[in-house]
Design a protein around this motif. Sequence first.
Motif, PDB file in Angstrom:
ATOM      1  N   GLN A 137     -45.245   2.380-106.493  1.00 19.10           N
ATOM      2  CA  GLN A 137     -44.765   3.462-107.589  1.00 19.10           C
ATOM      3  C   GLN A 137     -45.428   4.631-106.964  1.00 19.10           C
ATOM      4  OE1 GLN A 137     -46.561   0.699-108.079  1.00 19.10           O
ATOM      5  NE2 GLN A 137     -45.314  -0.524-109.775  1.00 19.10           N
ATOM      6  N   LYS A 138     -46.753   4.741-106.608  1.00 15.94           N
ATOM      7  CA  LYS A 138     -47.017   5.952-105.890  1.00 15.94           C
ATOM      8  C   LYS A 138     -46.215   6.701-104.887  1.00 15.94           C
ATOM      9  CE  LYS A 138     -51.570   5.644-104.697  1.00 15.94           C
ATOM     10  NZ  LYS A 138     -52.649   5.772-103.715  1.00 15.94           N
ATOM     11  N   GLN A 139     -45.645   5.836-104.167  1.00 12.02           N
ATOM     12  CA  GLN A 139     -44.702   6.239-103.140  1.00 12.02           C
ATOM     13  C   GLN A 139     -43.543   7.164-103.842  1.00 12.02           C
ATOM     14  OE1 GLN A 139     -43.806   3.001-100.556  1.00 12.02           O
ATOM     15  NE2 GLN A 139     -44.764   4.069 -98.751  1.00 12.02           N
ATOM     16  N   SER A 140     -42.758   6.469-104.787  1.00 14.31           N
ATOM     17  CA  SER A 140     -41.576   6.557-105.450  1.00 14.31           C
ATOM     18  C   SER A 140     -41.948   8.214-106.226  1.00 14.31           C
ATOM     19  CB  SER A 140     -41.276   5.863-106.421  1.00 14.31           C
ATOM     20  OG  SER A 140     -41.980   5.727-107.305  1.00 14.31           O
ATOM     21  N   SER A 141     -43.126   8.286-106.575  1.00  8.19           N
ATOM     22  CA  SER A 141     -43.578   9.417-107.397  1.00  8.19           C
ATOM     23  C   SER A 141     -43.713  10.671-106.599  1.00  8.19           C
ATOM     24  CB  SER A 141     -44.621   9.331-108.531  1.00  8.19           C
ATOM     25  OG  SER A 141     -45.890   9.197-107.922  1.00  8.19           O
ATOM     26  N   LYS A 142     -44.443  10.381-105.488  1.00  7.51           N
ATOM     27  CA  LYS A 142     -44.684  11.289-104.336  1.00  7.51           C
ATOM     28  C   LYS A 142     -43.116  11.654-103.827  1.00  7.51           C
ATOM     29  CE  LYS A 142     -49.322  10.673-102.946  1.00  7.51           C
ATOM     30  NZ  LYS A 142     -50.182  10.131-101.743  1.00  7.51           N
ATOM     31  N   LYS A 188     -40.326  11.670-105.574  1.00  9.40           N
ATOM     32  CA  LYS A 188     -39.744  12.761-106.195  1.00  9.40           C
ATOM     33  C   LYS A 188     -40.264  14.053-106.204  1.00  9.40           C
ATOM     34  CE  LYS A 188     -39.045   9.689-109.928  1.00  9.40           C
ATOM     35  NZ  LYS A 188     -39.375   9.244-111.212  1.00  9.40           N
ATOM     36  N   ARG A 189     -41.559  14.333-106.231  1.00 11.62           N
ATOM     37  CA  ARG A 189     -42.004  15.554-105.921  1.00 11.62           C
ATOM     38  C   ARG A 189     -41.566  16.219-104.798  1.00 11.62           C
ATOM     39  NH1 ARG A 189     -47.761  15.485-105.586  1.00 11.62           N
ATOM     40  NH2 ARG A 189     -47.946  13.355-106.564  1.00 11.62           N
ATOM     41  N   ALA A 190     -41.723  15.501-103.661  1.00  9.89           N
ATOM     42  CA  ALA A 190     -41.367  15.936-102.449  1.00  9.89           C
ATOM     43  C   ALA A 190     -39.809  16.255-102.431  1.00  9.89           C
ATOM     44  CB  ALA A 190     -41.601  15.073-101.428  1.00  9.89           C
ATOM     45  N   ILE A 191     -39.064  15.518-103.091  1.00  3.35           N
ATOM     46  CA  ILE A 191     -37.523  15.813-103.173  1.00  3.35           C
ATOM     47  C   ILE A 191     -37.385  17.178-103.863  1.00  3.35           C
ATOM     48  CG2 ILE A 191     -35.299  15.315-103.998  1.00  3.35           C
ATOM     49  CD1 ILE A 191     -36.097  12.197-103.565  1.00  3.35           C
ATOM     50  N   GLN A 192     -38.210  17.184-104.968  1.00  4.35           N
ATOM     51  CA  GLN A 192     -37.941  18.621-105.657  1.00  4.35           C
ATOM     52  C   GLN A 192     -38.399  19.853-104.735  1.00  4.35           C
ATOM     53  OE1 GLN A 192     -40.284  17.500-109.263  1.00  4.35           O
ATOM     54  NE2 GLN A 192     -38.805  16.402-110.195  1.00  4.35           N
ATOM     55  N   THR A 193     -39.581  19.713-104.147  1.00  2.00           N
ATOM     56  CA  THR A 193     -39.798  20.812-103.288  1.00  2.00           C
ATOM     57  C   THR A 193     -38.912  20.662-102.299  1.00  2.00           C
ATOM     58  OG1 THR A 193     -41.257  19.055-102.075  1.00  2.00           O
ATOM     59  CG2 THR A 193     -42.270  20.442-103.354  1.00  2.00           C
ATOM     60  N   ALA A 194     -38.322  19.981-101.972  1.00  2.00           N
ATOM     61  CA  ALA A 194     -37.137  20.077-100.840  1.00  2.00           C
ATOM     62  C   ALA A 194     -35.978  20.840-101.303  1.00  2.00           C
ATOM     63  CB  ALA A 194     -36.849  18.537-100.371  1.00  2.00           C
ATOM     64  N   ILE A 195     -35.569  20.586-102.423  1.00  2.00           N
ATOM     65  CA  ILE A 195     -34.482  21.063-103.303  1.00  2.00           C
ATOM     66  C   ILE A 195     -34.851  22.481-103.391  1.00  2.00           C
ATOM     67  CG2 ILE A 195     -33.338  21.174-105.477  1.00  2.00           C
ATOM     68  CD1 ILE A 195     -33.660  18.308-105.704  1.00  2.00           C
ATOM     69  N   ARG A 196     -35.974  22.860-104.065  1.00  2.00           N
ATOM     70  CA  ARG A 196     -36.388  24.257-104.067  1.00  2.00           C
ATOM     71  C   ARG A 196     -36.272  24.912-102.823  1.00  2.00           C
ATOM     72  NH1 ARG A 196     -41.827  24.781-104.914  1.00  2.00           N
ATOM     73  NH2 ARG A 196     -41.501  22.713-106.059  1.00  2.00           N
ATOM     74  N   LYS A 197     -36.816  24.436-101.641  1.00  2.00           N
ATOM     75  CA  LYS A 197     -36.865  25.252-100.618  1.00  2.00           C
ATOM     76  C   LYS A 197     -35.357  25.494 -99.997  1.00  2.00           C
ATOM     77  CE  LYS A 197     -41.316  24.047 -99.191  1.00  2.00           C
ATOM     78  NZ  LYS A 197     -42.363  23.320 -98.468  1.00  2.00           N
ATOM     79  N   ASN A 198     -34.605  24.213-100.084  1.00  2.00           N
ATOM     80  CA  ASN A 198     -33.276  24.543 -99.866  1.00  2.00           C
ATOM     81  C   ASN A 198     -32.582  25.654-100.381  1.00  2.00           C
ATOM     82  OD1 ASN A 198     -32.551  22.497 -97.727  1.00  2.00           O
ATOM     83  ND2 ASN A 198     -32.614  20.722 -99.286  1.00  2.00           N
ATOM     84  N   LYS A 199     -33.002  25.743-101.847  1.00  6.48           N
ATOM     85  CA  LYS A 199     -32.285  26.886-102.602  1.00  6.48           C
ATOM     86  C   LYS A 199     -32.665  28.024-101.917  1.00  6.48           C
ATOM     87  CE  LYS A 199     -31.572  24.490-106.871  1.00  6.48           C
ATOM     88  NZ  LYS A 199     -32.121  24.071-108.125  1.00  6.48           N
TER      89      LYS A 199
END
Lengths: 639, 139
Positions: free
Chosen positions: A581-586, A588-599
């Motif tokens: 679970q820790k991995q998946s939440s991390k 998710k957060r990482a994906i969001q940062t990635a999305i932000r940076k992509n934008k």
Amino acid sequence: MEQGPAGGPAAAVAAAGVLVPLSESEQQRYSELFSRCCPPPEAAAGGSSVGELFRASQLPPDTLHQITEVCGAKRVGYFGPAQFYIALKLIAAAQSGFPVRIESIKNELPLPRFMALKNDSEVRYGTPAELHGVKFQTPHATLEKNSYKRTDEGDKQEPKSPPMSPICSPPASPSTYQRIPLTYGYGKSRSGLEQQHGAPYEVRHPTHQQDGSSSGNYGAKPALACSTLSRSLSVEREQPDSSAHYSDDPWRITEEQRDYYVNQFKSLQPDLNSFISGSVAKNFFTKSKLPIPELSHIWELSDVDCDGALTLPEFCAAFHLVVARKNGYQLPETLPETLLPDYLQAASLKPLRECALFDSYSEPLPGSQPTRDFSRMEKTSAEEVSDNSALIKDMSKDDKQAPKGSSAVKAIPKEFQHLTVKTAAQEPHALKARPRSRSYSSTSIEDAMKKGEEPPTPPPRPQKSHSRASSLDLNKIFQQNTQAVRSGWLPPPPPALPPRPSVSQTEQVSEVELHAQMNRPPSQTEENSSAKKEVVLAQPPSKPARRKLRTEVQGLETPELSPTINVTSSLPAAKSHLPVQKQSSKQKRAIQTAIRKNKEANAVLARLNSELQQQLKEVHKERIALETQLEQLRPVTVL
Amino acid sequence: METGIICHRPQNYPLYIRSVPTENELKFHYTVHTSLDVVDEKISAMGKAMVDQRELYLGLLYPTEDYKVYGYVTNSKVKFVMVVDSSNTALRDNEIRSMFRKLHNSYTDIMCNPFYNPGDRIHSRAFDNMVNSMMMQVC
């Protein structure tokens, strides 16, 4: 069982009420042999000479038992001509691989082959086509004779004699083809060999001391001697091997040969699971004094994955081919099935396990365990190579096994690394595609980006990584983007990468991705190599070691893989119980940062785009202006 | 109708020549030799551009009335030249590319053999078989 007509050869032999026809040549040969066996014109052949003859047929004692039974000599008590002829036919059948039964001798069979005994060294039985086989069998027969007589000396002297052509059979005859193929002055190996082979010879002699029953006197090859010692399992396996070896398959590697090859391999490369490089192998095989074109052809045959290096089975195959060539065999056009690395690797399991029973084979024992682990793990990893998640589990499983495992704890991760490289390399597609992508890829970043662009869409990369943590190194992106824009095309966003802060955990995952990418079906090898490079390039501070390796792209993937795998294996070992679970939440957060940076990157690129469009418009305007000027200045156009 | 040839860079002597069918061989050899100049020209034109696999394939060097000549150069400046009959219109560019790729693959396999010295004539049977099969496929 009726007796055939006594005295003179009969055109047919009656046995069990069934007529068995004999051809002309068979008749002739059989009568010859019969008269040899019973020189005085008796009705029955002497038991001892018949026994000798049967021994010379090189069949295992069980078979000879069966033959005597079937032909009726046991029942009748002696070898009459009928029994003798039937027995000869059965021997021929057995040598051709048919079961020992009356039915099998009704067909046309080749003549039975008998080893030339020491006294009759010039007499050659068997068809001319078997000449090659006879060449091998002759020194074996002489050796047999010698060993019968020299019971006490053992055969320590045998390995010492340098091998000449196998046709000459002096007492100092070369060791049999089967036992010690040839020593090209590889002096180191001899002492090892003597230890190995001295004991089996000692072992065999007691069995020959038993007299009385003919079974004890039947000839036994060392493989068979071993089999009489241990369980019948090995007998069943050895029988087809040995008979096949002698009858028509010189491409089968026997036990002693394999041990010898393995020892030679060890002398060149102590680690049994790694490769021998091309130059080392070249020096080694050049010592055999075969002409270079032939050595070149042997290499082509045995280096199945064409990587310029020989693994243990490849080395065994190559050595075997050299030995065969030295013994007069023509090299085949393609590698025989019994010399394929897969076959050799599978076969290497069983004999090593059985050899554990014998004291004489104590040497290969330590070697057998890692080999067994090797093949076991190879099997497991080969199945799971295609499945990445399973691969991760496998790695953690293997590392858990390592502390529990018996020996070679450190060797297992290394073995695994070699395994994955080799199993991936052994996939039929990878044979061609993997080295190709290696050789074609160049060192520049732009080319890596270009290759990344070629496959259908860049976005699949984050999917490949199973939606794990990702982030972008903006600086790198800008650099690459500006460069790319200058060269005229927009690169796709680099693949998802783990964020720097959470290095420890995502390191592992990125390693896993690397690893997974390494083992991916090779249709995406180009993509992988580029993705790998980008992964590494985007993580310079966290992975300096990897980066160093990556810069030398032309190198083999094995050295590249080893530090990564070592890191990988150590990390999961350190964090064996990472909650999911820790991995998946991390993630998710990482994906969001990635999305932000992509934008953000998108925005930057869009701005750049608009600026360039502006410039383009201005340039257009200038051009139009210049053209109108030209029109005005030009004189009136000619028609 | 079809000839393949490999040439080593510095001296431009052939490492391997194969023609199918075998008549008019001399004419093919001559054609290949003259086309080496065109290959050199293309290579020098590439110049500072980095070597890429797509650029390794040089494409149609020049068409004559009877046949077309295709070129390919490897990273190590070993040139492959292929002459095909013009009447063989079924041969598309992609096929030529794939044939060159196969040639290149087999060539690297030969290179992996430590007993092969670069610059020797190529005697590998595997290579021969591959080339034969390729040519049979085309003709």
